[in-house]
Design a protein around this motif. Structure first.
Motif, PDB file in Angstrom:
ATOM      1  N   ASN A 122      36.513   0.811 -16.979  1.00 26.38           N
ATOM      2  CA  ASN A 122      37.535   1.797 -17.341  1.00 26.38           C
ATOM      3  C   ASN A 122      38.154   1.474 -18.697  1.00 26.38           C
ATOM      4  N   SER A 158      34.424   4.578  -9.681  1.00 22.26           N
ATOM      5  CA  SER A 158      35.498   5.458 -10.170  1.00 22.26           C
ATOM      6  C   SER A 158      35.253   5.985 -11.583  1.00 22.26           C
ATOM      7  N   GLN A 159      34.721   5.120 -12.464  1.00 19.74           N
ATOM      8  CA  GLN A 159      34.532   5.546 -13.852  1.00 19.74           C
ATOM      9  C   GLN A 159      33.112   5.985 -14.146  1.00 19.74           C
ATOM     10  N   ALA A 202      39.888   9.282 -17.946  1.00 17.81           N
ATOM     11  CA  ALA A 202      39.615   8.058 -17.168  1.00 17.81           C
ATOM     12  C   ALA A 202      40.771   7.792 -16.205  1.00 17.81           C
ATOM     13  N   HIS A 205      40.065  12.378  -7.588  1.00 23.56           N
ATOM     14  CA  HIS A 205      40.817  12.951  -8.727  1.00 23.56           C
ATOM     15  C   HIS A 205      40.186  12.600 -10.062  1.00 23.56           C
ATOM     16  N   LYS A 206      39.180  11.705 -10.050  1.00 27.00           N
ATOM     17  CA  LYS A 206      38.502  11.368 -11.313  1.00 27.00           C
ATOM     18  C   LYS A 206      37.235  12.202 -11.490  1.00 27.00           C
ATOM     19  N   THR A 226      31.949  -3.163 -10.896  1.00 23.32           N
ATOM     20  CA  THR A 226      32.189  -1.778 -11.284  1.00 23.32           C
ATOM     21  C   THR A 226      30.886  -1.120 -11.727  1.00 23.32           C
ATOM     22  N   ASP A 236      32.345  -0.126  -7.520  1.00 26.31           N
ATOM     23  CA  ASP A 236      33.449   0.752  -7.893  1.00 26.31           C
ATOM     24  C   ASP A 236      32.884   1.832  -8.812  1.00 26.31           C
ATOM     25  N   GLY A 294      42.951   7.565  -3.382  1.00 27.87           N
ATOM     26  CA  GLY A 294      42.007   7.217  -4.440  1.00 27.87           C
ATOM     27  C   GLY A 294      41.162   6.043  -4.030  1.00 27.87           C
ATOM     28  N   ALA A 295      40.471   5.465  -5.016  1.00 24.47           N
ATOM     29  CA  ALA A 295      39.566   4.349  -4.737  1.00 24.47           C
ATOM     30  C   ALA A 295      40.317   3.136  -4.172  1.00 24.47           C
ATOM     31  N   THR A 296      41.560   2.963  -4.591  1.00 27.33           N
ATOM     32  CA  THR A 296      42.349   1.802  -4.143  1.00 27.33           C
ATOM     33  C   THR A 296      42.353   1.683  -2.621  1.00 27.33           C
ATOM     34  N   SER A 315      42.172  -2.739  -8.729  1.00 26.28           N
ATOM     35  CA  SER A 315      41.985  -2.289  -7.348  1.00 26.28           C
ATOM     36  C   SER A 315      40.651  -2.746  -6.766  1.00 26.28           C
ATOM     37  N   PHE A 371      38.960   0.314  -1.386  1.00 31.39           N
ATOM     38  CA  PHE A 371      38.742  -1.129  -1.587  1.00 31.39           C
ATOM     39  C   PHE A 371      39.559  -1.945  -0.591  1.00 31.39           C
ATOM     40  N   HIS A 401      38.767  -3.246 -12.563  1.00 32.29           N
ATOM     41  CA  HIS A 401      40.113  -2.678 -12.401  1.00 32.29           C
ATOM     42  C   HIS A 401      40.777  -3.485 -11.281  1.00 32.29           C
ATOM     43  N   SER A 438      37.323   7.745  -6.640  1.00 30.94           N
ATOM     44  CA  SER A 438      38.506   8.602  -6.467  1.00 30.94           C
ATOM     45  C   SER A 438      38.121  10.043  -6.742  1.00 30.94           C
TER      46      SER A 438
HETATM   47  C1  LIG Z   1      37.486   1.562 -12.571  1.00 32.28           C
HETATM   48  C2  LIG Z   1      38.615   1.982 -11.689  1.00 32.28           C
HETATM   49  N1  LIG Z   1      38.644   1.550 -10.430  1.00 32.28           N
HETATM   50  C3  LIG Z   1      39.619   1.888  -9.585  1.00 32.28           C
HETATM   51  C4  LIG Z   1      40.653   2.695  -9.991  1.00 32.28           C
HETATM   52  C5  LIG Z   1      41.733   3.036  -9.018  1.00 32.28           C
HETATM   53  O1  LIG Z   1      41.708   4.371  -8.711  1.00 32.28           O
HETATM   54  P1  LIG Z   1      42.915   5.060  -7.894  1.00 32.28           P
HETATM   55  O2  LIG Z   1      44.138   4.777  -8.696  1.00 32.28           O
HETATM   56  O3  LIG Z   1      42.533   6.482  -7.863  1.00 32.28           O
HETATM   57  O4  LIG Z   1      42.961   4.425  -6.563  1.00 32.28           O
HETATM   58  C6  LIG Z   1      40.685   3.160 -11.300  1.00 32.28           C
HETATM   59  C7  LIG Z   1      41.806   4.010 -11.774  1.00 32.28           C
HETATM   60  O5  LIG Z   1      42.070   4.164 -12.907  1.00 32.28           O
HETATM   61  C8  LIG Z   1      39.630   2.803 -12.170  1.00 32.28           C
HETATM   62  O6  LIG Z   1      39.597   3.232 -13.431  1.00 32.28           O
END
Ligand SMILES: Cc1ncc(COP(=O)(O)O)c(C=O)c1O
Length: 497
Positions: free
Chosen positions: A185, A212-213, A37, A235-236, A181, A210, A101-103, A132, A106, A130, A233
């Motif tokens: 996460n 990401s997860q 995660a 990388h996830k 989301t 979001d 990444g996702a940050t 972000s 957003f 999260h 992201s």
């Molecule tokens: C649900 C969720 N959103 C956003 C992020 C942010 O991702 P990043 O750090 O790759 O920008 C994470 C990172 O752990 C996440 O778990």
């Protein structure tokens, strides 16, 4: 190759699953990576595509030399892979890469969206986000209202659809967008996105999801759910080093001004003025992109499309059920979030062991059992505090006390096991056995540790040799030696001729 066959081939094609580390008992063994995660391991076939591209490496945005042409085409292919993966038609949606990444995604969307529709100065954000997908909206919008979650304490689950509906009715056309989301996460709880989008659109607001997860764990179809923006992201999803990704409706992107300016996104610039291009995604991709990362990510997504996310989800559900059913049976273990048989979840399971602070659980699982997982509040402080409320009240600690003392920090958190495609049932059996071992030998193991820093722990008598952990200088020295050898061979051959 059939989906299931391709999946099992792929499951054994990740870099780093066999990396060996020592444990307290003096043995060495392969690590069990349950920290996906936070970031997933690299999919080897995708890495090879990115690596091979380096033979042709050049920057994009030119067609006039072969390599630049190849780079531009491959970069465009990566965008197409993203759209296909998230079920977003090219007519309606555009994908662009942003930051690490996702940050980044957003922040970009929050900045741009806050500048349109000034009469809609309110944003709804779920409480389980999260940071972000929360703080950028707080920073850029006039007002953020948080939507609370259902249930209470440990089983506190996804955010309440009734509360979302109430807020939508209450604030109506004042709402610019709603940020939620796709999956938590912390607990892996999956959001019913189609339902959310319908509610949100009823007042003309946008949905920002979001993913990401969710992206590596459950299928998503932006077209079907009619989502406005999806962010994740790279990388996830098995491409560490790849950029963040935003997929948005073209109508929306055409209505906003890009928040980042620079080369590659303008039609003309004079000292007096500049003209932004109308071409998407160029307009949203200022500067030289992370081409290698994007191509690696494209390759990972392409392979996952071939396997099918339904097949991947099916496989993961078995692992989730196994872990949930067995972890919840261990005396003294609290597993957080809703039961997966009631509310769908991804392979992200957070827990605590009685008598262990979250940092101590993570340290002991690493040191004694070679199991790598994350601990803390996972950048989702409000959600984790709610989940932990009962426990913290029981020990007389106020989880909302922002004047945090060391003791609160140590107690306020969880250990989180999170799965990837490479996670096997054997890994999870080992996790269950290891957690049982810690719970059973609590006094003995706790006695072996001393606290360090705000919430870290160190074994009193065991410290792994620095040589056992990656050291860039050692690898660089070996690499120079290898290059020197190759150079010498070349020189010898040249003098013989
Ligand atoms: C649900 C969720 N959103 C956003 C992020 C942010 O991702 P990043 O750090 O790759 O920008 C994470 C990172 O752990 C996440 O778990």
């Amino acid at each position: 190759m059939k989906n299931h066959e391709l999946l099992s081939t792929l499951q054994s094609s990740f870099i780093g699953t066999d990396t060996q580390y020592p444990t307290v008992d003096g043995k060495r063994g392969s690590r069990i990576y349950l920290d996906s995660a936070a970031s997933t391991l690299m999919m080897e076939p995708a890495f090879k595509v990115g690596h091979e591209f380096l033979m042709h490496y050049a920057s994009t945005h030119s067609d006039l030399h072969y390599s630049a042409k190849g780079a531009s085409q491959a970069f465009e292919w990566a965008h197409k892979c993203v759209l296909e993966f998230v079920g977003a038609s090219e007519e309606k949606y555009c994908a662009f890469f942003a930051g690490n990444g996702a940050t980044a995604g957003f922040n970009r969307m929050a900045t741009s969206l806050s500048k349109i529709r000034p009469e809609r100065d309110l944003v709804l954000v779920s409480e389980m986000e999260h940071h972000s997908n929360d703080l950028p909206h707080r920073e850029h919008s006039s007002q953020v209202i948080h939507i609370p979650c259902m249930g209470e304490f440990e089983s506190y689950g996804g955010f309440s659809m009734e509360c979302l509906q109430e807020s939508i009715q209450k604030y109506g056309k004042k709402i610019n967008y709603v940020a939620v989301t796709g999956a938590s996460n912390v607990t892996g709880t999956i959001t019913p996105l189609e339902e959310v989008a319908k509610l949100v659109h009823s007042v003309g607001a946008y949905t920002i999801v979001d993913a990401s997860q969710m992206i590596a764990h459950a299928p998503v179809c932006m077209d079907d759910a009619d989502l406005d923006v999806l962010v994740f992201s790279g990388h996830k999803i098995y491409a560490p080093g790849s950029p963040g990704v935003v997929i948005a409706k073209k109508t929306l992107l055409n209505a906003i001004s890009p928040s980042e300016l620079g080369g590659g996104m303008v039609d003309d610039v004079s000292l007096a003025e500049y003209v932004l291009t109308n071409n998407l995604p160029d307009r949203e991709e200022a500067g030289t992109p992370n081409i290698v990362g994007a191509i690696t990510l494209g390759a990972s997504l392409d392979l996952l499309i071939r396997v099918g996310m339904d097949t991947i989800r099916e496989k993961e559900i078995n692992l989730i059920d196994y872990t949930w059913n067995n972890l919840t049976l261990i005396d003294g273990v609290t597993v957080y979030g809703p039961n997966p048989s009631e509310i769908p979840r991804t392979g992200t399971i957070s827990f605590n062991i009685k008598g262990f602070d979250h940092g101590l659980t993570a340290a002991a699982l690493n040191d004694y059992h070679n199991i790598q997982l994350r601990n803390g509040c996972f950048c989702a402080h409000p959600y984790v505090r709610e989940l932990l409320k009962r426990e913290l009240w029981e020990v007389d600690l106020d989880p909302d006390d922002t004047n945090v003392e060391a003791l609160v920090e140590r107690k306020r958190g969880m250990a989180r096991a999170s799965f990837g495609l490479y996670t096997t049932i054997e890994d999870l059996k080992k996790l269950i056995a290891a957690v049982s071992d810690l719970a059973f030998r609590r006094e003995e193991i706790v006695g072996q540790y001393e606290p360090v820093g705000a919430n870290g722990y160190r074994h009193k008598y065991y410290a792994p040799d620095a040589e056992d952990i990656f050291n860039p200088e050692t690898v660089l020295a070996q690499s120079i030696e290898w290059s020197q050898l190759q150079h010498d061979v070349k020189m010898k051959r040249a003098t013989k001729k």
